[in-house]
Design a protein around this motif. Structure first.
Motif, PDB file in Angstrom:
ATOM      1  N   ALA A 224      30.293  44.388  58.697  1.00  0.00           N
ATOM      2  CA  ALA A 224      28.983  44.819  58.205  1.00  0.00           C
ATOM      3  C   ALA A 224      28.308  43.653  57.492  1.00  0.00           C
ATOM      4  CB  ALA A 224      29.140  45.995  57.254  1.00  0.00           C
ATOM      5  N   ARG A 225      27.016  43.627  57.572  1.00  0.00           N
ATOM      6  CA  ARG A 225      26.228  42.592  56.910  1.00  0.00           C
ATOM      7  C   ARG A 225      25.112  43.257  56.124  1.00  0.00           C
ATOM      8  NH1 ARG A 225      26.979  37.138  58.588  1.00  0.00           N
ATOM      9  NH2 ARG A 225      25.447  36.950  56.963  1.00  0.00           N
ATOM     10  N   VAL A 226      24.722  42.671  55.028  1.00  0.00           N
ATOM     11  CA  VAL A 226      23.613  43.208  54.253  1.00  0.00           C
ATOM     12  C   VAL A 226      22.293  42.548  54.634  1.00  0.00           C
ATOM     13  CG1 VAL A 226      25.024  43.927  52.304  1.00  0.00           C
ATOM     14  CG2 VAL A 226      24.070  41.619  52.351  1.00  0.00           C
ATOM     15  N   VAL A 227      22.308  41.731  55.681  1.00  0.00           N
ATOM     16  CA  VAL A 227      21.107  41.030  56.124  1.00  0.00           C
ATOM     17  C   VAL A 227      20.092  42.006  56.708  1.00  0.00           C
ATOM     18  CG1 VAL A 227      20.231  39.278  57.718  1.00  0.00           C
ATOM     19  CG2 VAL A 227      22.388  38.914  56.533  1.00  0.00           C
ATOM     20  N   THR A 228      20.567  43.067  57.339  1.00  0.00           N
ATOM     21  CA  THR A 228      19.667  44.039  57.948  1.00  0.00           C
ATOM     22  C   THR A 228      19.899  45.416  57.342  1.00  0.00           C
ATOM     23  OG1 THR A 228      21.194  44.644  59.719  1.00  0.00           O
ATOM     24  CG2 THR A 228      19.717  42.783  60.146  1.00  0.00           C
ATOM     25  N   GLU A 229      18.906  46.250  57.468  1.00  0.00           N
ATOM     26  CA  GLU A 229      18.989  47.621  56.966  1.00  0.00           C
ATOM     27  C   GLU A 229      20.136  48.384  57.633  1.00  0.00           C
ATOM     28  OE1 GLU A 229      16.154  51.444  57.542  1.00  0.00           O
ATOM     29  OE2 GLU A 229      15.183  49.661  56.731  1.00  0.00           O
ATOM     30  N   GLU A 230      20.426  48.035  58.887  1.00  0.00           N
ATOM     31  CA  GLU A 230      21.468  48.727  59.650  1.00  0.00           C
ATOM     32  C   GLU A 230      22.868  48.211  59.339  1.00  0.00           C
ATOM     33  OE1 GLU A 230      18.832  47.168  60.882  1.00  0.00           O
ATOM     34  OE2 GLU A 230      17.612  48.654  61.889  1.00  0.00           O
ATOM     35  N   LEU A 231      22.970  47.198  58.498  1.00  0.00           N
ATOM     36  CA  LEU A 231      24.242  46.559  58.143  1.00  0.00           C
ATOM     37  C   LEU A 231      24.925  45.936  59.351  1.00  0.00           C
ATOM     38  CD1 LEU A 231      25.662  49.118  55.568  1.00  0.00           C
ATOM     39  CD2 LEU A 231      24.327  47.045  55.132  1.00  0.00           C
ATOM     40  N   LYS A 232      24.118  45.404  60.249  1.00  0.00           N
ATOM     41  CA  LYS A 232      24.626  44.695  61.417  1.00  0.00           C
ATOM     42  C   LYS A 232      24.081  43.275  61.387  1.00  0.00           C
ATOM     43  CE  LYS A 232      24.934  48.732  64.398  1.00  0.00           C
ATOM     44  NZ  LYS A 232      24.468  49.343  65.646  1.00  0.00           N
ATOM     45  N   PRO A 233      24.720  42.355  62.100  1.00  0.00           N
ATOM     46  CA  PRO A 233      24.201  40.982  62.152  1.00  0.00           C
ATOM     47  C   PRO A 233      22.778  40.960  62.709  1.00  0.00           C
ATOM     48  CG  PRO A 233      26.417  41.082  63.034  1.00  0.00           C
ATOM     49  CD  PRO A 233      25.970  42.499  62.833  1.00  0.00           C
ATOM     50  N   LEU A 234      21.960  40.080  62.174  1.00  0.00           N
ATOM     51  CA  LEU A 234      20.565  39.990  62.597  1.00  0.00           C
ATOM     52  C   LEU A 234      20.449  39.740  64.096  1.00  0.00           C
ATOM     53  CD1 LEU A 234      17.582  39.985  61.896  1.00  0.00           C
ATOM     54  CD2 LEU A 234      17.789  37.549  61.371  1.00  0.00           C
ATOM     55  N   THR A 235      21.319  38.878  64.638  1.00  0.00           N
ATOM     56  CA  THR A 235      21.244  38.599  66.078  1.00  0.00           C
ATOM     57  C   THR A 235      21.459  39.863  66.899  1.00  0.00           C
ATOM     58  OG1 THR A 235      23.578  37.964  66.022  1.00  0.00           O
ATOM     59  CG2 THR A 235      21.954  36.189  65.903  1.00  0.00           C
ATOM     60  N   SER A 236      22.362  40.708  66.451  1.00  0.00           N
ATOM     61  CA  SER A 236      22.623  41.960  67.156  1.00  0.00           C
ATOM     62  C   SER A 236      21.414  42.881  67.074  1.00  0.00           C
ATOM     63  CB  SER A 236      23.851  42.651  66.561  1.00  0.00           C
ATOM     64  OG  SER A 236      24.046  43.918  67.145  1.00  0.00           O
ATOM     65  N   MET A 237      20.832  43.005  65.903  1.00  0.00           N
ATOM     66  CA  MET A 237      19.682  43.894  65.736  1.00  0.00           C
ATOM     67  C   MET A 237      18.476  43.392  66.530  1.00  0.00           C
ATOM     68  SD  MET A 237      20.986  46.310  64.260  1.00  0.00           S
ATOM     69  CE  MET A 237      19.470  47.205  64.502  1.00  0.00           C
ATOM     70  N   LEU A 238      18.259  42.087  66.554  1.00  0.00           N
ATOM     71  CA  LEU A 238      17.154  41.550  67.352  1.00  0.00           C
ATOM     72  C   LEU A 238      17.364  41.856  68.828  1.00  0.00           C
ATOM     73  CD1 LEU A 238      16.564  38.080  65.665  1.00  0.00           C
ATOM     74  CD2 LEU A 238      15.080  40.089  65.560  1.00  0.00           C
ATOM     75  N   ALA A 239      18.590  41.684  69.296  1.00  0.00           N
ATOM     76  CA  ALA A 239      18.893  41.976  70.700  1.00  0.00           C
ATOM     77  C   ALA A 239      18.642  43.446  71.012  1.00  0.00           C
ATOM     78  CB  ALA A 239      20.338  41.607  71.015  1.00  0.00           C
ATOM     79  N   HIS A 240      19.057  44.330  70.117  1.00  0.00           N
ATOM     80  CA  HIS A 240      18.856  45.763  70.343  1.00  0.00           C
ATOM     81  C   HIS A 240      17.374  46.126  70.330  1.00  0.00           C
ATOM     82  CE1 HIS A 240      22.936  47.340  70.472  1.00  0.00           C
ATOM     83  NE2 HIS A 240      23.252  46.400  69.595  1.00  0.00           N
ATOM     84  N   LYS A 241      16.590  45.450  69.514  1.00  0.00           N
ATOM     85  CA  LYS A 241      15.159  45.754  69.458  1.00  0.00           C
ATOM     86  C   LYS A 241      14.395  45.129  70.624  1.00  0.00           C
ATOM     87  CE  LYS A 241      15.172  46.574  64.540  1.00  0.00           C
ATOM     88  NZ  LYS A 241      14.688  46.223  63.215  1.00  0.00           N
ATOM     89  N   LEU A 242      14.865  43.988  71.113  1.00  0.00           N
ATOM     90  CA  LEU A 242      14.197  43.335  72.244  1.00  0.00           C
ATOM     91  C   LEU A 242      14.572  43.967  73.582  1.00  0.00           C
ATOM     92  CD1 LEU A 242      14.522  39.595  71.212  1.00  0.00           C
ATOM     93  CD2 LEU A 242      12.401  40.884  71.442  1.00  0.00           C
ATOM     94  N   ASN A 243      15.778  44.471  73.692  1.00  0.00           N
ATOM     95  CA  ASN A 243      16.286  44.986  74.961  1.00  0.00           C
ATOM     96  C   ASN A 243      15.377  46.038  75.603  1.00  0.00           C
ATOM     97  OD1 ASN A 243      18.169  44.960  77.028  1.00  0.00           O
ATOM     98  ND2 ASN A 243      19.363  46.599  76.107  1.00  0.00           N
ATOM     99  N   PRO A 244      14.883  47.047  74.881  1.00  0.00           N
ATOM    100  CA  PRO A 244      14.008  48.036  75.526  1.00  0.00           C
ATOM    101  C   PRO A 244      12.719  47.426  76.070  1.00  0.00           C
ATOM    102  CG  PRO A 244      14.791  48.864  73.416  1.00  0.00           C
ATOM    103  CD  PRO A 244      15.184  47.420  73.502  1.00  0.00           C
ATOM    104  N   LYS A 245      12.293  46.311  75.504  1.00  0.00           N
ATOM    105  CA  LYS A 245      11.061  45.668  75.958  1.00  0.00           C
ATOM    106  C   LYS A 245      11.240  44.988  77.315  1.00  0.00           C
ATOM    107  CE  LYS A 245       9.017  46.516  72.017  1.00  0.00           C
ATOM    108  NZ  LYS A 245       7.962  47.482  71.889  1.00  0.00           N
ATOM    109  N   LEU A 246      12.494  44.746  77.727  1.00  0.00           N
ATOM    110  CA  LEU A 246      12.752  44.073  78.996  1.00  0.00           C
ATOM    111  C   LEU A 246      12.468  44.968  80.192  1.00  0.00           C
ATOM    112  CD1 LEU A 246      16.118  42.282  78.162  1.00  0.00           C
ATOM    113  CD2 LEU A 246      13.828  41.308  78.161  1.00  0.00           C
ATOM    114  N   GLY A 247      12.617  46.262  79.995  1.00  0.00           N
ATOM    115  CA  GLY A 247      12.478  47.201  81.102  1.00  0.00           C
ATOM    116  C   GLY A 247      11.086  47.569  81.352  1.00  0.00           C
TER     117      GLY A 247
END
Length: 80
Positions: A57-80
């Motif tokens: 867990a990381r405190v960098v994001t509200e979700e307590l996940k690494p920022l790179t992971s959260m960015l990927a999850h937020k960008l992924n739906p935009k690919l489709g």
């Protein structure tokens, strides 16, 4: 999404106005496909090579996940 998550100035390490996003999606390698799903019943399919796991867990994001992971999850739906 890049702007929405706060990257709006070069001083922050990334500026949405000047960044370039490269999308590289490739077919699954034949050797992996053969092991994962070729000639197998649907219930016996494996996960293949499409998974990354973060086990801390990381405190960098509200979700307590690494920022790179959260960015990927937020960008992924935009690919489709």
């Amino acid at each position: 999404v890049v702007r929405h998550v706060g990257y709006d100035a070069a001083s922050k390490g990334l500026d949405y106005k000047n960044c370039e996003i490269e999308i590289a999606i490739h077919e699954q390698h034949e050797e992996i496909a053969n092991v994962v799903h070729v000639d197998k019943h649907e219930d016996d399919f494996g996960a293949g090579d499409q998974c990354l796991m973060f086990v801390y867990a990381r405190v960098v994001t509200e979700e307590l996940k690494p920022l790179t992971s959260m960015l990927a999850h937020k960008l992924n739906p935009k690919l489709g």
